[in-house]
Design an enzyme around this catalytic site. Structure first.
Site, short mmCIF file in Angstrom:
data_model
loop_
_atom_site.label_atom_id
_atom_site.label_comp_id
_atom_site.label_asym_id
_atom_site.label_seq_id
_atom_site.Cartn_x
_atom_site.Cartn_y
_atom_site.Cartn_z
N ASP A 132 -11.29 4.31 -13.90
CA ASP A 132 -11.67 3.66 -12.63
C ASP A 132 -12.19 4.75 -11.70
O ASP A 132 -12.06 5.95 -11.99
CB ASP A 132 -10.44 2.97 -12.01
CG ASP A 132 -10.77 2.31 -10.67
OD1 ASP A 132 -11.80 1.62 -10.58
OD2 ASP A 132 -10.01 2.50 -9.70
N SER A 133 -12.72 4.31 -10.57
CA SER A 133 -13.16 5.29 -9.58
C SER A 133 -11.98 6.00 -8.91
O SER A 133 -12.16 7.05 -8.29
CB SER A 133 -13.99 4.59 -8.51
OG SER A 133 -13.20 3.59 -7.88
N CYS A 184 -12.56 -1.06 -13.84
CA CYS A 184 -13.28 -1.02 -12.57
C CYS A 184 -14.34 -2.13 -12.60
O CYS A 184 -15.16 -2.17 -13.52
CB CYS A 184 -13.95 0.34 -12.42
SG CYS A 184 -15.03 0.48 -10.99
N GLU A 203 -6.79 2.99 -0.42
CA GLU A 203 -6.69 4.43 -0.72
C GLU A 203 -5.94 5.16 0.40
O GLU A 203 -5.30 6.18 0.16
CB GLU A 203 -8.09 5.04 -0.93
CG GLU A 203 -8.83 4.50 -2.17
CD GLU A 203 -8.65 5.33 -3.44
OE1 GLU A 203 -8.28 6.51 -3.33
OE2 GLU A 203 -8.89 4.79 -4.54
N CYS A 227 -11.88 -6.61 -7.72
CA CYS A 227 -11.82 -5.16 -7.60
C CYS A 227 -10.40 -4.75 -7.95
O CYS A 227 -9.43 -5.38 -7.48
CB CYS A 227 -12.16 -4.73 -6.17
SG CYS A 227 -11.92 -2.96 -5.87
N HIS A 261 -8.64 -2.39 -7.06
CA HIS A 261 -7.83 -1.88 -5.96
C HIS A 261 -7.08 -3.01 -5.23
O HIS A 261 -6.06 -2.77 -4.60
CB HIS A 261 -8.71 -1.19 -4.90
CG HIS A 261 -9.08 0.22 -5.23
ND1 HIS A 261 -9.90 0.55 -6.26
CD2 HIS A 261 -8.75 1.39 -4.60
CE1 HIS A 261 -10.08 1.88 -6.28
NE2 HIS A 261 -9.39 2.41 -5.28
N1 DGL Z 1 -11.66 -0.26 -8.25
C1 DGL Z 1 -13.06 -0.44 -8.29
C2 DGL Z 1 -13.51 -1.81 -8.67
O1 DGL Z 1 -12.76 -2.50 -9.34
C3 DGL Z 1 -13.97 0.24 -7.37
C4 DGL Z 1 -13.67 0.57 -6.00
C5 DGL Z 1 -14.74 1.52 -5.51
O2 DGL Z 1 -14.76 2.62 -6.02
O3 DGL Z 1 -15.55 1.11 -4.67
O4 DGL Z 1 -14.59 -2.21 -8.34
#
Ligand code: DGL
Length: 269
Positions: free
Chosen positions: A11-12, A74, A153, A184, A186
């Site tokens: 993931d990012s 991600c 974050e 997402c 996150h």
């Molecule tokens: N967790 C990521 C996603 O599912 C990306 C969040 C990001 O880096 O903008 O899209």
């Protein structure tokens, strides 16, 4: 033996840990290699070209770890770089879009589904397409909510500010949708905030559990599982300055600092 090989997950940043956590519950005997691109998060506001460039570097790195499967934890990468990944490696690649979309369709009674994600994920329209593919009467409400990633974050959760940002983006959906799809990885960390804003009756669907189930089902069917062994995870992050270790403890419920190394992919450019 190939079952002994690891599963790559990336993931990012910290978001993919929500997926890893579900994988660890369903497939605890596996070895995992996790990469979080903490130096370059967020991906969601970047161009497809940049996201694909980052993706190539990560996949190259993970492929070098001799993995047997790859979980793209991600949504931004899943909506943008999947074909590139599949061209690069010849192992099963799991994305985080189709499984939760299927679950959202099953959960929704009024067929009004809200999808939130990064700017890139929403403008790709991948969820809109998957959700209406089999039934054009499904109404998809899509909104890019880029502020949610920095809130997570920065660990700004359960606050008046969080509520205000939810209201800012999603107020119009309050008496409308019956299902909210978190597009997402996150966003599962914001579930208590979504719950408190929307109330108990809303179905909230995230990718983590759905994707882990998909991986589990596939591995079992193909006899690819590492059975009766204890598993482990090797973590790599591209920058240690943020809250990665804090979140890892929060999501995975233990301290991973011993197993976490720094890997700066930008240095390799
Ligand atoms: N967790 C990521 C996603 O599912 C990306 C969040 C990001 O880096 O903008 O899209």
């Amino acid at each position: 033996m190939s079952n002994e090989k690891a599963i790559g997950v990336f993931d990012s940043g910290v978001g993919g840990l929500t997926v890893l956590s579900s994988l660890l519950q369903l497939l605890p005997g596996e070895k995992y290699v996790y990469f979080g691109d903490t130096a370059r998060v967020p991906y969601g506001n970047k161009t497809p070209e940049t996201i694909i460039h980052y993706t190539r570097q990560i996949v190259e790195f993970l492929a070098g770890k001799n993995i047997k499967a790859l979980v793209v934890a991600c949504n931004t990468v899943s909506s943008t770089g999947l074909e590139v990944i599949r061209d690069m490696i010849d192992i099963p690649v799991f994305e985080v879009i189709t499984p939760p979309a299927r679950a959202a369709l099953q959960a929704s009674k009024n067929k009004k589904i809200g999808v939130i994600g990064t700017r890139r994920t929403i403008t790709s329209e991948v969820y809109q397409k998957v959700l209406t593919r089999g039934d054009s009467s499904v109404k998809v409400y899509a909104c890019s909510t880029p502020l949610f990633v920095p809130l997570v974050e920065e660990n700004i959760l359960g606050t008046a500010l969080t509520r205000q940002v939810i209201k800012y983006y999603l107020e119009d959906w309050k008496n409308n949708i019956d299902t909210l799809l978190l597009g997402c990885t996150h966003y599962p960390l914001l579930v208590p905030d979504f719950r408190s804003y929307f109330g108990r009756d809303l179905h909230i669907i995230d990718s983590a559990h759905q994707v882990a189930q998909e991986v589990h089902f596939f591995m079992k069917k193909k006899n690819m599982r590492r059975i009766n062994r204890s598993g482990n995870v090797q973590y790599y992050i591209s920058d240690p300055a943020g809250e990665f270790l804090y979140f890892a403890r929060k999501i995975l419920k233990h301290d991973i600092s011993k197993y976490c190394a720094r890997l700066d992919l930008a240095e390799k450019e």
